[in-house]
Scaffold this motif. Structure first.
Motif, PDB file in Angstrom:
ATOM      1  N   THR A 144      -6.624   3.213   2.145  1.00 18.40           N
ATOM      2  CA  THR A 144      -7.272   2.118   1.428  1.00 18.40           C
ATOM      3  C   THR A 144      -6.681   2.009   0.025  1.00 18.40           C
ATOM      4  N   THR A 200      -5.141  -9.083   2.088  1.00 14.27           N
ATOM      5  CA  THR A 200      -6.222  -9.461   2.998  1.00 14.27           C
ATOM      6  C   THR A 200      -6.014 -10.820   3.650  1.00 14.27           C
ATOM      7  N   ALA A 218     -12.992  -1.969   4.445  1.00 18.78           N
ATOM      8  CA  ALA A 218     -11.866  -2.809   4.086  1.00 18.78           C
ATOM      9  C   ALA A 218     -10.684  -1.967   3.651  1.00 18.78           C
ATOM     10  N   ALA A 219      -9.487  -2.471   3.889  1.00 15.02           N
ATOM     11  CA  ALA A 219      -8.271  -1.759   3.507  1.00 15.02           C
ATOM     12  C   ALA A 219      -7.959  -1.954   2.034  1.00 15.02           C
ATOM     13  N   THR A 220      -8.645  -2.877   1.393  1.00 16.82           N
ATOM     14  CA  THR A 220      -8.426  -3.134  -0.033  1.00 16.82           C
ATOM     15  C   THR A 220      -9.776  -3.280  -0.715  1.00 16.82           C
ATOM     16  N   VAL A 221      -9.961  -2.581  -1.820  1.00 17.51           N
ATOM     17  CA  VAL A 221     -11.209  -2.644  -2.573  1.00 17.51           C
ATOM     18  C   VAL A 221     -10.868  -2.845  -4.044  1.00 17.51           C
ATOM     19  N   GLY A 274     -12.988   3.697   1.359  1.00 18.34           N
ATOM     20  CA  GLY A 274     -12.602   3.266   2.695  1.00 18.34           C
ATOM     21  C   GLY A 274     -11.821   4.365   3.383  1.00 18.34           C
ATOM     22  N   THR A 286      -6.842   7.873  -0.561  1.00 18.80           N
ATOM     23  CA  THR A 286      -6.868   6.555  -1.189  1.00 18.80           C
ATOM     24  C   THR A 286      -5.573   6.323  -1.977  1.00 18.80           C
ATOM     25  N   GLY A 319       0.798  -1.222   0.000  1.00 15.34           N
ATOM     26  CA  GLY A 319       0.000   0.000   0.000  1.00 15.34           C
ATOM     27  C   GLY A 319       0.826   1.264   0.000  1.00 15.34           C
TER      28      GLY A 319
END
Length: 724
Positions: free
Chosen positions: A120, A63, A84-87, A116, A172, A33
């Motif tokens: 995120t 995840t 969620a930290a990931t989309v 998020g 983001t 990230g």
């Protein structure tokens, strides 16, 4: 159940790159990230290279936890994952689904929920960018005209503005998975640092390819090793390797033949997966395709004007198209040294067959071994010292110089792949002259370059005999083809028109190169060569033979016949012309000795051309012959003839070659170079004369055209996309 299926949906247990919780180094910034330097990370991959699999793999890497040891795939792209930290979001989804995922800003919505909390990672797949800008929506609704589902594609400026708002307003970390074409559209809107944020996966390493092969341990591991050695391009992406293994799984008989397996896999890619359409036509920008075509011409020795530096003609920023980096593909800059565009496709085995190197054909003529040949050095001093000086200066004839020239071309990677000799290999059919010509051809053969479209068994040197190759002394033989038997016997190892064969339907006509989509018609025009010019001479020869039978030797008879005035008419037998037909999938050349059209020189002689040239040209045009190669006149010549009144207009080009070495010429010796550029099933042809001038082989300007078209074009114009 099939073990290998390159088009299957993502399965973590089959992921060979992110196996056992490992993250490749080039993907670490995404999985961790890390914030990009510009508005977003850009993962640039051609279509059919696994962008969607990679998006799923990055999401899973972020995840996965001890509570999920099996590493289940992330939720559907259309399902919300609050907090969620990931989309992940697929921009081909409906606008409502995109907005639900917190990515409505990417479609131009004036306001939309964030994906998020700050930090995120938003994985954006399939942006379907298009140059046209959408019309703004009214009343705060998501724009429909600019959305991929709206038919026009998403405006890259709209997407870039959405990325900026996500970064600035919500913190983001966007990661956008794009094709080279989409990268060229989007990168100019992301700022000067966008080149630093390109990411491109490396080709598969030994461990990754071994993981895939382990699905079929009995046969796949050694096959992968053979592929890596024979054609490592199959290890560029998981898709390509799995495609090859799927082909081997379905056709076990091909496992021990990497060449046949590769050909079958390429057919699968083309027809089952639409690989060329998706990867080359859809996944690349016009400038990328132009650059790939230009490179082929440059490799063949033709200078094509460069496109705008750094943009590849796409409107992208400087450096948008990377150069080869340490990984062998990709460009410089960014965490993986990744690039975009043509360099990413270097070595792709499917595209290499769609867009192979140019096929180089040398058209040589009128060698005249045993005749008066031009010398490279005018050695008037016949003393020993003079001869030594002449040797140092390159004494010999253009025949020897041509072989040296081909050797030098080979060292530069530009040796011819095929050679077509259009007659008069010898000045007279004598054993010593035939031996000299045969030795020269045998020296030339090993110098020719291999080409991926040519098979090992394909003939590389083709011949069409000339009037000087005819045994004139046999012109009165009751067997009218006897005069051609010497040539057929001496040069039996090389395809030629078989004029020694009385039946026209048994003669060799077309030599085909199926993978290249090329066929060459071998036409004999010296059918009636050596005829006495007067009937009375014919009668006297017959009387002489009867009167002195058994008392004079063959050499005396030959000398008498050769002293007579004779005719060497050019003619293509009607029975051969009737066999000329068009053949779908092939570009057609024809090789003969006598010219079909008058050349710009004056020769006062009977039957110096082809007496039925009009019929021959009509038959060749009906057979969609793109180029006719001839000799005889010792003069370079290029013309375009368009016969009107037929069902379909067709232009046939006619190229005469200068004499390669004879001094019986008013112009410099030389040859014609013919270049055939194949793209799938379409061809472009270029022709230029190369002169032997001052000890150097110097090319003249090139003439390029598409088969049958009326107009000639510069190679640069032929590098553009053809109208579809």
């Amino acid at each position: 159940m099939s073990l290998f299926r390159p088009s299957r949906s993502y399965r973590p247990d089959l992921d060979i790159r992110f196996a056992n919780g490992q993250v490749p180094g080039w993907a670490a910034p995404l999985a961790e990230g890390q914030e990009p330097n510009s508005l977003a990370w850009l993962v640039v991959l051609p279509r059919r290279a696994g962008k969607t699999w990679l998006a799923h793999a990055v999401a899973r890497a972020r995840t996965a936890s001890d509570a999920d040891p099996a590493g289940a795939a992330p939720a559907s792209a259309d399902a919300a994952v609050p907090g969620a930290a990931t989309v992940q979001v697929d921009l081909r989804s409906s606008p409502a689904a995109v907005r639900t995922r917190g990515a409505g800003l990417l479609l131009g919505a004036p306001a939309a929920p964030a994906p998020g909390p700050p930090g995120t990672v938003l994985l954006v797949d399939e942006p379907a960018l298009a140059p046209a800008s959408p019309q703004p929506a009214v009343g705060g609704a998501l724009p429909g005209a600019g959305h991929p589902a709206g038919g026009g594609g998403l405006d890259p400026a709209v997407l870039a503005e959405g990325l900026a708002r996500l970064r600035e307003q919500h913190g983001t970390v966007p990661v956008v998975f794009v094709t080279p074409a989409e990268h060229a559209l989007l990168a100019p809107h992301l700022g000067a640092d966008a080149a630093k944020d390109r990411v491109r996966p490396r080709p598969l390493d030994a461990r990754e390819s071994a993981r895939m092969a382990a699905r079929a341990p009995d046969w796949a591991p050694p096959l992968v090793e053979r592929l890596a050695e024979a054609e490592p391009g199959w290890l560029l992406t998981p898709f390509l390797l799995e495609l090859a293994l799927q082909t081997a799984e379905e056709h076990p008989q091909l496992r021990d033949d990497p060449y046949a397996l590769a050909e079958a896999a390429c057919e699968e890619a083309a027809y089952r997966h639409e690989y060329v359409g998706q990867c080359f036509h859809n996944g690349l920008a016009p400038g990328h395709r132009r650059e790939l075509r230009e490179r082929r011409w440059a490799e063949a020795g033709l200078a094509v004007p460069d496109t705008d530096a750094g943009t590849a003609g796409t409107g992208g920023p400087a450096g948008a198209v990377g150069t080869a980096g340490p990984g062998g593909l990709g460009g410089k800059g960014g965490p993986a040294g990744a690039g975009a565009g043509p360099d990413q496709l270097a070595g792709d085995p499917v595209l290499a067959r769609h867009l192979p190197p140019l096929l180089r054909v040398h058209h040589v003529s009128d060698l005249h071994f045993g005749g008066r040949l031009r010398t490279n050095v005018d050695a008037k001093d016949r003393s020993q010292a003079g001869r030594q000086l002449a040797d140092l200066a390159g004494a010999g004839t253009p025949l020897e110089s041509y072989l040296d020239h081909v050797r030098r071309l080979g060292a530069e990677g530009r040796a011819p792949h095929l050679v077509v000799v259009t007659g008069d290999l010898v000045n007279r059919p004598r054993p010593e002259f035939g031996a000299q010509a045969l030795d020269w051809l045998r020296q030339l053969g090993p110098l020719l370059a291999p080409h991926p479209d040519l098979r090992p068994e394909d003939p590389r040197i083709l011949l069409a005999g000339g009037n000087h190759d005819v045994s004139w002394e046999l012109c009165l033989d009751p067997r009218t083809t006897a005069r051609h038997e010497w040539f057929a016997d001496v040069f039996a190892d090389y395809p030629h028109p078989d004029l020694h064969e009385p039946r026209h339907d048994r003669r060799r006509l077309y030599v085909r190169y199926p993978a290249a989509g090329l066929r060459i018609a071998l036409l004999g025009t010296a059918e009636s060569g050596g005829e006495p010019a007067r009937d009375r001479d014919r009668e006297r020869l017959a009387e002489f033979g009867e009167a002195f039978a058994g008392t004079v030797d063959d050499e005396q008879v030959t000398a008498l016949i050769e002293d007579l005035e004779r005719l060497d008419p050019g003619v293509v037998a009607r029975g051969v012309l009737d066999r000329l037909t068009a053949e779908p999938g092939y570009t057609t050349f024809a090789a003969l000795h006598h010219p079909l059209s008058p050349v710009p020189t004056v020769e006062v002689a009977p039957y110096s051309d082809v007496v039925n040239a009009g019929q021959a040209k009509r038959a060749l045009a009906a057979a969609e012959t793109a180029l006719v190669l001839h000799g005889h006149t010792h003069q370079a010549f290029l013309a375009a003839e368009r016969l009107l009144g037929g069902r379909t207009p067709w232009t046939t080009r006619i190229a005469g070659a200068p004499a390669l070495a004879s001094r019986e010429s008013d112009e410099q010796n030389g040859y014609n170079e013919v270049l055939l550029a194949r793209e799938g099933g379409e061809h472009t042809v270029a022709v230029r004369t190369v002169r032997f001038d001052g000890g150097q082989w110097s090319p003249e300007p090139v003439v390029a055209f598409r088969p049958g078209r009326a107009d000639e074009q510069e190679p640069a114009a032929l590098c553009e996309d053809a109208p579809r």
